[in-house]
Motif scaffolding. Structure first.
Motif, PDB file in Angstrom:
ATOM      1  N   GLY A 254      -1.896 -27.070 -14.224  1.00  0.00           N
ATOM      2  CA  GLY A 254      -1.191 -27.504 -12.877  1.00  0.00           C
ATOM      3  C   GLY A 254      -1.737 -28.863 -12.317  1.00  0.00           C
ATOM      4  O   GLY A 254      -2.892 -29.246 -12.696  1.00  0.00           O
ATOM      5  N   GLU A 255      -0.905 -29.373 -11.574  1.00  0.00           N
ATOM      6  CA  GLU A 255      -0.898 -30.921 -10.930  1.00  0.00           C
ATOM      7  C   GLU A 255      -1.866 -30.449  -9.687  1.00  0.00           C
ATOM      8  O   GLU A 255      -1.915 -29.257  -9.289  1.00  0.00           O
ATOM      9  CB  GLU A 255       0.277 -31.448 -10.642  1.00  0.00           C
ATOM     10  CG  GLU A 255       1.049 -32.089 -11.921  1.00  0.00           C
ATOM     11  CD  GLU A 255       2.225 -32.723 -11.379  1.00  0.00           C
ATOM     12  OE1 GLU A 255       2.120 -33.425 -10.226  1.00  0.00           O
ATOM     13  OE2 GLU A 255       3.324 -32.519 -12.069  1.00  0.00           O
ATOM     14  N   ALA A 256      -2.399 -31.334  -8.947  1.00  0.00           N
ATOM     15  CA  ALA A 256      -3.128 -31.112  -7.560  1.00  0.00           C
ATOM     16  C   ALA A 256      -2.201 -30.796  -6.673  1.00  0.00           C
ATOM     17  O   ALA A 256      -0.919 -30.976  -6.629  1.00  0.00           O
ATOM     18  CB  ALA A 256      -3.813 -32.306  -7.170  1.00  0.00           C
ATOM     19  N   LEU A 257      -2.617 -29.817  -5.920  1.00  0.00           N
ATOM     20  CA  LEU A 257      -1.825 -29.490  -4.742  1.00  0.00           C
ATOM     21  C   LEU A 257      -1.256 -30.402  -3.845  1.00  0.00           C
ATOM     22  O   LEU A 257      -2.003 -31.220  -3.651  1.00  0.00           O
ATOM     23  CB  LEU A 257      -2.573 -28.171  -4.158  1.00  0.00           C
ATOM     24  CG  LEU A 257      -2.898 -26.778  -4.522  1.00  0.00           C
ATOM     25  CD1 LEU A 257      -4.038 -26.136  -3.680  1.00  0.00           C
ATOM     26  CD2 LEU A 257      -1.776 -26.055  -4.725  1.00  0.00           C
ATOM     27  N   ASN A 258      -0.112 -30.479  -3.305  1.00  0.00           N
ATOM     28  CA  ASN A 258       0.194 -31.514  -2.350  1.00  0.00           C
ATOM     29  C   ASN A 258       0.764 -30.689  -1.109  1.00  0.00           C
ATOM     30  O   ASN A 258       1.403 -29.865  -1.017  1.00  0.00           O
ATOM     31  CB  ASN A 258       1.753 -32.230  -2.854  1.00  0.00           C
ATOM     32  CG  ASN A 258       1.657 -33.194  -3.885  1.00  0.00           C
ATOM     33  OD1 ASN A 258       2.063 -33.958  -4.167  1.00  0.00           O
ATOM     34  ND2 ASN A 258       0.301 -33.036  -4.823  1.00  0.00           N
ATOM     35  N   LEU A 259       0.151 -31.175   0.069  1.00  0.00           N
ATOM     36  CA  LEU A 259       0.330 -30.691   1.339  1.00  0.00           C
ATOM     37  C   LEU A 259       1.540 -31.796   1.839  1.00  0.00           C
ATOM     38  O   LEU A 259       1.436 -33.134   1.753  1.00  0.00           O
ATOM     39  CB  LEU A 259      -0.901 -30.906   2.096  1.00  0.00           C
ATOM     40  CG  LEU A 259      -0.456 -30.725   3.888  1.00  0.00           C
ATOM     41  CD1 LEU A 259      -0.044 -29.234   4.148  1.00  0.00           C
ATOM     42  CD2 LEU A 259      -1.637 -31.102   4.579  1.00  0.00           C
ATOM     43  N   ALA A 294       6.091 -24.542  -7.552  1.00  0.00           N
ATOM     44  CA  ALA A 294       5.945 -23.559  -6.663  1.00  0.00           C
ATOM     45  C   ALA A 294       5.728 -24.097  -5.307  1.00  0.00           C
ATOM     46  O   ALA A 294       5.076 -25.374  -5.238  1.00  0.00           O
ATOM     47  CB  ALA A 294       4.646 -22.792  -6.819  1.00  0.00           C
ATOM     48  N   LEU A 295       6.516 -23.628  -4.478  1.00  0.00           N
ATOM     49  CA  LEU A 295       6.740 -24.072  -2.926  1.00  0.00           C
ATOM     50  C   LEU A 295       6.335 -23.090  -1.987  1.00  0.00           C
ATOM     51  O   LEU A 295       6.602 -21.846  -2.071  1.00  0.00           O
ATOM     52  CB  LEU A 295       8.048 -24.385  -2.619  1.00  0.00           C
ATOM     53  CG  LEU A 295       9.055 -25.418  -3.514  1.00  0.00           C
ATOM     54  CD1 LEU A 295      10.345 -25.487  -2.903  1.00  0.00           C
ATOM     55  CD2 LEU A 295       8.333 -26.635  -3.423  1.00  0.00           C
ATOM     56  N   VAL A 296       5.293 -23.394  -1.160  1.00  0.00           N
ATOM     57  CA  VAL A 296       4.531 -22.391  -0.355  1.00  0.00           C
ATOM     58  C   VAL A 296       4.882 -22.858   1.069  1.00  0.00           C
ATOM     59  O   VAL A 296       4.319 -23.816   1.691  1.00  0.00           O
ATOM     60  CB  VAL A 296       3.026 -22.476  -0.534  1.00  0.00           C
ATOM     61  CG1 VAL A 296       2.592 -21.079   0.244  1.00  0.00           C
ATOM     62  CG2 VAL A 296       2.801 -22.221  -1.937  1.00  0.00           C
ATOM     63  N   TYR A 297       5.669 -22.268   1.869  1.00  0.00           N
ATOM     64  CA  TYR A 297       5.905 -22.736   3.218  1.00  0.00           C
ATOM     65  C   TYR A 297       4.587 -22.250   4.327  1.00  0.00           C
ATOM     66  O   TYR A 297       4.279 -21.248   4.133  1.00  0.00           O
ATOM     67  CB  TYR A 297       7.248 -21.913   3.647  1.00  0.00           C
ATOM     68  CG  TYR A 297       8.499 -22.194   3.140  1.00  0.00           C
ATOM     69  CD1 TYR A 297       9.024 -23.503   2.751  1.00  0.00           C
ATOM     70  CD2 TYR A 297       9.184 -21.272   2.304  1.00  0.00           C
ATOM     71  CE1 TYR A 297       9.910 -23.943   2.032  1.00  0.00           C
ATOM     72  CE2 TYR A 297      10.131 -21.394   1.614  1.00  0.00           C
ATOM     73  CZ  TYR A 297      10.641 -22.577   1.474  1.00  0.00           C
ATOM     74  OH  TYR A 297      11.782 -22.751   0.421  1.00  0.00           O
ATOM     75  N   LEU A 298       4.249 -23.386   5.023  1.00  0.00           N
ATOM     76  CA  LEU A 298       3.168 -23.127   6.069  1.00  0.00           C
ATOM     77  C   LEU A 298       3.765 -23.045   7.503  1.00  0.00           C
ATOM     78  O   LEU A 298       2.739 -22.636   8.148  1.00  0.00           O
ATOM     79  CB  LEU A 298       2.228 -24.319   5.842  1.00  0.00           C
ATOM     80  CG  LEU A 298       1.696 -24.701   4.587  1.00  0.00           C
ATOM     81  CD1 LEU A 298       0.557 -25.702   4.773  1.00  0.00           C
ATOM     82  CD2 LEU A 298       0.985 -23.415   4.058  1.00  0.00           C
ATOM     83  N   LEU A 353       4.625 -27.706   4.110  1.00  0.00           N
ATOM     84  CA  LEU A 353       4.503 -26.775   2.930  1.00  0.00           C
ATOM     85  C   LEU A 353       3.482 -27.188   2.020  1.00  0.00           C
ATOM     86  O   LEU A 353       3.086 -28.292   2.154  1.00  0.00           O
ATOM     87  CB  LEU A 353       5.955 -26.554   2.252  1.00  0.00           C
ATOM     88  CG  LEU A 353       6.599 -27.779   1.552  1.00  0.00           C
ATOM     89  CD1 LEU A 353       7.652 -27.177   0.542  1.00  0.00           C
ATOM     90  CD2 LEU A 353       7.263 -28.598   2.724  1.00  0.00           C
ATOM     91  N   VAL A 354       3.300 -26.384   1.090  1.00  0.00           N
ATOM     92  CA  VAL A 354       2.299 -26.914  -0.027  1.00  0.00           C
ATOM     93  C   VAL A 354       3.033 -26.861  -1.350  1.00  0.00           C
ATOM     94  O   VAL A 354       4.000 -25.854  -1.481  1.00  0.00           O
ATOM     95  CB  VAL A 354       1.221 -25.979  -0.108  1.00  0.00           C
ATOM     96  CG1 VAL A 354       0.486 -26.314  -1.516  1.00  0.00           C
ATOM     97  CG2 VAL A 354       0.111 -26.236   1.023  1.00  0.00           C
ATOM     98  N   THR A 355       3.149 -27.840  -2.285  1.00  0.00           N
ATOM     99  CA  THR A 355       3.975 -27.731  -3.464  1.00  0.00           C
ATOM    100  C   THR A 355       2.762 -27.921  -4.795  1.00  0.00           C
ATOM    101  O   THR A 355       1.718 -28.525  -4.558  1.00  0.00           O
ATOM    102  CB  THR A 355       4.770 -28.965  -3.543  1.00  0.00           C
ATOM    103  OG1 THR A 355       3.993 -30.213  -3.632  1.00  0.00           O
ATOM    104  CG2 THR A 355       5.797 -28.936  -2.755  1.00  0.00           C
ATOM    105  N   LYS A 356       3.417 -27.178  -5.726  1.00  0.00           N
ATOM    106  CA  LYS A 356       2.498 -26.885  -6.964  1.00  0.00           C
ATOM    107  C   LYS A 356       3.368 -27.303  -8.266  1.00  0.00           C
ATOM    108  O   LYS A 356       4.291 -26.376  -8.406  1.00  0.00           O
ATOM    109  CB  LYS A 356       1.653 -25.932  -7.104  1.00  0.00           C
ATOM    110  CG  LYS A 356       0.714 -25.834  -8.407  1.00  0.00           C
ATOM    111  CD  LYS A 356      -0.529 -26.496  -8.128  1.00  0.00           C
ATOM    112  CE  LYS A 356      -1.550 -26.292  -9.429  1.00  0.00           C
ATOM    113  NZ  LYS A 356      -2.907 -26.903  -9.086  1.00  0.00           N
TER     114      LYS A 356
END
Length: 376
Positions: A254-259, A294-298, A353-356
């Motif tokens: 994985g790449e680093a998480l992005n906020l 992967a997209l995670v909505y915050l 959101l956070v993307t990975k």
């Protein structure tokens, strides 16, 4: 040599570019009892050999420090050494009782925000760190008379959450595919990620096909905080682990998480996440193709802000804690044309959101944080 001399020698070695020598000096300083030196060395070795890191911390001069014990547990848990859920749960609560606020913050990330266990631990945080409690909007309604039962409930709920298995809530497209997972993050975790990492926000960039480097462009008008290894903690590693389990990929790929933050009117115009080996040559070197996103909505958006898949006529409205996973390339690394997607502008709210992005091979981030020992 004493601790100060070891630290000075480590700084000199680091300045000359000799990282291995610098770490050996930090190892010696840690053995003599310096907590920061011990943790720096332990994390440096954890990707390569988590067993060695845990053994080192056990023998360091500061081994009895609750802070050291917390980080030993972190390395052990994500290095698949301290795997027993009840042991992990009980240790986290014990460390919290010893004043390690991080242990309580981690515990909250595994609990349902509606449970009495969550309220019980939130009360502990309110007492130990009122400023952190205020920032995270924590409240407690558990009375002293119910504290004993709440403690046991917390152990039970936390132990169960540590072995949670994730199943998709729905599959929007089977050909790509596009999978939706609800309640991946709690409201608390969403607030935690925004609160902790929003200070790192910078204007988002796209890849310049000429230089291979990032550039600001009207195609992408959000702000991004890249959560580099130096900023990673238990909760970001927890999300890394969740994503690897859901996508059936290795954590080190994985790449680093992005906020990401999209203010009203900001957007990400239609694009592909998959890379072109020629035009994106510099990025391609770090782990090869981006095989999944992967997209995670915050937060939940009332109007606008949807994730769009124009070729599939699919619109996904952001809902707090929900994750969307889709593929960018096939098994041969060829770009999937239906992965063409966009982030629509919001009307009146910030979208968080956070993307990975997951690569075909090990990334620099993945190697540094997880090394080659982990299987997922």
């Amino acid at each position: 040599m004493n601790i100060e001399q070891c630290i000075n020698s480590a700084n000199e070695a680091h300045s000359s570019g000799n990282t291995d020598e610098a770490m050996l000096w930090l190892k010696q300083a840690g053995e003599l009892g310096d907590i920061n030196a011990a943790l720096d060395y332990a994390y440096y070795k954890s990707g390569e050999n988590p067993n060695e890191s845990v053994a080192f911390l056990d023998g360091a001069g500061c081994a009895d420090s609750p802070v050291v014990q917390f980080h030993k547990l972190l390395i052990g848990y994500f290095g698949d050494i301290a795997w027993n859920p009840k042991f992990v749960a009980q240790t986290l609560l014990s460390l919290g009782e010893e004043g390690v606020i991080e242990a309580y913050l981690v515990t909250l990330s595994y609990l349902s925000v509606e449970s009495s266990a969550f309220s019980y631990i939130a009360g502990k945080v309110c007492h130990l760190a009122p400023n952190i409690s205020s920032q995270l909007k924590l409240t407690s309604e558990v009375s002293v008379s119910t504290a004993l039962s709440a403690h046991q409930q917390t152990v039970d709920e936390l132990s169960s959450a540590l072995i949670r298995v994730y199943e998709p809530s729905k599959i929007l497209d089977k050909s790509l595919p596009i999978e939706v997972y609800e309640s991946i993050l709690s409201e608390y975790e969403c607030r935690y990620l925004i609160t902790k990492f929003n200070a790192l926000l910078k204007p988002s960039m796209v890849v310049d096909p000429v230089t291979g480097r990032g550039k600001i462009d009207s195609v992408r008008t959000s702000y991004v905080a890249v959560i580099e290894p130096a900023h990673c903690d238990w909760i970001t590693r927890k999300l890394d682990k969740t994503i690897s389990q859901i996508t059936h990929t290795l954590r080190q790929n994985g790449e680093a998480l992005n906020l990401l933050r999209y203010s009203p009117g900001q957007q990400y115009k239609p694009h592909y996440d998959g890379l072109n080996e020629i035009n994106d040559a510099l990025m391609f070197k770090d782990g090869k193709q981006r095989i999944k996103t992967a997209l995670v909505y915050l937060n939940t958006i009332s109007e606008g802000g949807e994730t769009l898949f124009p070729k599939l006529d699919i619109r996904i409205a952001p809902k707090s804690g929900t994750m969307v996973v889709f593929s960018n390339s096939d098994e041969n690394g060829k770009l999937l044309l239906n992965s063409y997607h966009a982030g629509a502008p919001t009307v009146s709210e910030n979208k968080w959101l956070v993307t990975k992005w997951i690569r075909e091979c090990t990334t620099m981030y993945g190697n540094l944080i997880y090394g080659t020992y982990t299987k997922g």
